[in-house]
Design an enzyme around this catalytic site. Structure first.
Site, mmCIF file in Angstrom:
data_model
loop_
_atom_site.group_PDB
_atom_site.id
_atom_site.type_symbol
_atom_site.label_atom_id
_atom_site.label_comp_id
_atom_site.label_asym_id
_atom_site.label_seq_id
_atom_site.Cartn_x
_atom_site.Cartn_y
_atom_site.Cartn_z
ATOM 1 N N ASN A 1 -34.748 -65.765 75.286
ATOM 2 C CA ASN A 1 -35.315 -64.619 76.006
ATOM 3 C C ASN A 1 -36.838 -64.768 76.106
ATOM 4 O O ASN A 1 -37.524 -64.778 75.089
ATOM 5 C CB ASN A 1 -34.949 -63.348 75.224
ATOM 6 C CG ASN A 1 -35.617 -62.104 75.791
ATOM 7 O OD1 ASN A 1 -36.121 -62.125 76.908
ATOM 8 N ND2 ASN A 1 -35.594 -61.039 75.006
ATOM 9 N N CYS B 1 -33.775 -58.214 72.613
ATOM 10 C CA CYS B 1 -32.796 -59.093 71.973
ATOM 11 C C CYS B 1 -32.726 -58.829 70.467
ATOM 12 O O CYS B 1 -31.786 -59.272 69.805
ATOM 13 C CB CYS B 1 -33.103 -60.552 72.272
ATOM 14 S SG CYS B 1 -34.762 -61.049 71.863
ATOM 15 N N HIS B 2 -33.693 -58.078 69.936
ATOM 16 C CA HIS B 2 -33.611 -57.730 68.506
ATOM 17 C C HIS B 2 -32.495 -56.709 68.254
ATOM 18 O O HIS B 2 -32.153 -56.452 67.109
ATOM 19 C CB HIS B 2 -34.957 -57.196 68.008
ATOM 20 C CG HIS B 2 -35.433 -55.967 68.718
ATOM 21 N ND1 HIS B 2 -36.064 -56.020 69.950
ATOM 22 C CD2 HIS B 2 -35.362 -54.650 68.399
ATOM 23 C CE1 HIS B 2 -36.361 -54.779 70.346
ATOM 24 N NE2 HIS B 2 -35.942 -53.933 69.418
ATOM 25 N N GLU C 1 -37.023 -48.713 64.768
ATOM 26 C CA GLU C 1 -36.105 -47.990 65.662
ATOM 27 C C GLU C 1 -35.018 -47.246 64.878
ATOM 28 O O GLU C 1 -34.094 -46.697 65.471
ATOM 29 C CB GLU C 1 -35.468 -48.982 66.650
ATOM 30 C CG GLU C 1 -36.507 -49.638 67.554
ATOM 31 C CD GLU C 1 -35.908 -50.652 68.542
ATOM 32 O OE1 GLU C 1 -34.677 -50.864 68.507
ATOM 33 O OE2 GLU C 1 -36.680 -51.215 69.340
#
Lengths: 190, 155
Positions: A150, A158-159, A185
């Protein structure tokens, strides 16, 4: 060697942009996961790199696709810089920025990354789920490759892709960075 | 065939310092303005460069040309007569090391200007024509005739 004054570089970038002479602009953003190199073409963010990747190599890669007229400017990319700052301040949807995936050569990988954009902050998916979402349920490994390559991590999240076997899985920027982002997050797996 | 030119921003980062010093010798207090003009000119020509050797020397030439133009404009503004005597600021050893400038040094100013636009700024004839205020065909003939003169001089 002293670099040129920021004023000169900023007005060069502004003039280049006015005359349509800039293929893309770049800036360095400070962050809890180290400085990030952010490159933005007219169509959107096209490259985000972690500090371990040397600038010259990353920019050279951008140059092969977008052109070599790459100029540094904090001012012209102020909106993008603020978006990154806001994200790390907890405004988790701040990185919903336009992206340009031209550095992704293969259509399937591009499709995976497009799909991944729909996975919002706070959510996670497995490689298998992402494969299924692109109508290729058996392509989990290819999905992994797409994520590993990516070009715009964070902006294309992509994490947020985890292995179905549990744990945190691999990350292009290293697992420490992935863990930090997922913790920010509040989506870190137990 | 396209060549892999280095990202322009990195080129500026690598050579900006010495370019600014060169600009100070050529243009004094206006060095930053002249350098910025030169870098914009270089950006215009950059995608059309056909090789990546001597990029540093090329940047120096673009800067020198820009500084010459700036000095010309300043003298015109000051109401001075245009002469072909180089100003003292230009008498730096670096300039005379510059093979291209030495090569074209004996030509009339107009011919030098045309050659710089073509080979230093690497502009297409359509653009050179605008700068010389003539037709593209006339621009091509001027460059060609200047090259012929050089060839004869060095035959």
């Amino acid at each position: 060697m002293t670099p040129l004054s920021p004023d000169l570089l900023e007005s060069l970038a502004a003039e280049a942009l006015r005359e349509g002479l800039a293929d893309a602009l770049y800036t360095h953003v400070a962050s809890p996961i180290g400085p990030l190199l952010v490159v933005e073409a007219a169509t959107g963010v096209c490259k985000v790199s972690f500090a371990d990747a040397p600038d010259d190599r990353e920019l050279a890669r951008v140059a092969t696709v977008f052109g070599a007229r790459l100029l540094e400017s904090d001012q012209l990319l102020a909106t993008t810089r603020e978006a990154f700052a806001a994200y790390f301040d907890g405004v988790l949807d701040a990185l919903d920025l336009p992206v340009d995936l031209a550095l992704v050569g293969q259509p399937f990988r591009r499709r995976v990354l497009d799909e991944l954009r729909t996975v919002g902050p706070g959510r996670v998916v497995t490689y298998g789920q992402l494969a299924a979402a692109t109508d290729n349920p058996r392509a989990a490994r290819a999905v992994g490759t797409a994520c590993a390559q990516n070009p715009v991590p964070l902006v294309v999240p992509c994490h947020r892709v985890l292995p179905s076997s549990g744990g945190i899985g691999a990350y292009g920027g290293g697992t420490d960075r992935k863990r930090t982002l997922l913790a920010l997050e509040r989506a870190l797996p137990r | 065939m396209t060549v892999a030119l280095p990202p322009f921003g990195l080129l500026v980062g690598d050579h900006g310092d010495e370019l600014l010093r060169h600009a100070r010798r050529l243009a004094g207090d206006d060095a930053e303005d002249v350098l910025q003009d030169a870098l914009v000119r270089a950006l215009r020509a950059y995608p059309r460069l056909t090789h990546t050797a001597h990029l540093r020397a090329w940047l120096h030439r673009v800067l020198t040309t820009t500084a010459f133009d700036w000095l010309d404009r300043r003298r015109v503004r000051a109401g001075e007569l245009l002469t072909d005597t180089p100003p003292e600021a230009l008498a730096s050893p670096e300039l005379y090391d510059d093979a291209f400038e030495v090569l074209i040094g004996a030509l009339p100013g107009g011919a030098q200007f045309a050659l710089r636009l073509r080979f230093v700024d690497d502009l297409p004839y359509e653009t050179i024509a605008v700068r010389l205020d003539c037709s593209p065909e006339a621009a091509r003939q001027r460059v060609s005739s200047a090259v012929r003169t050089l060839r004869e001089a060095h035959a």
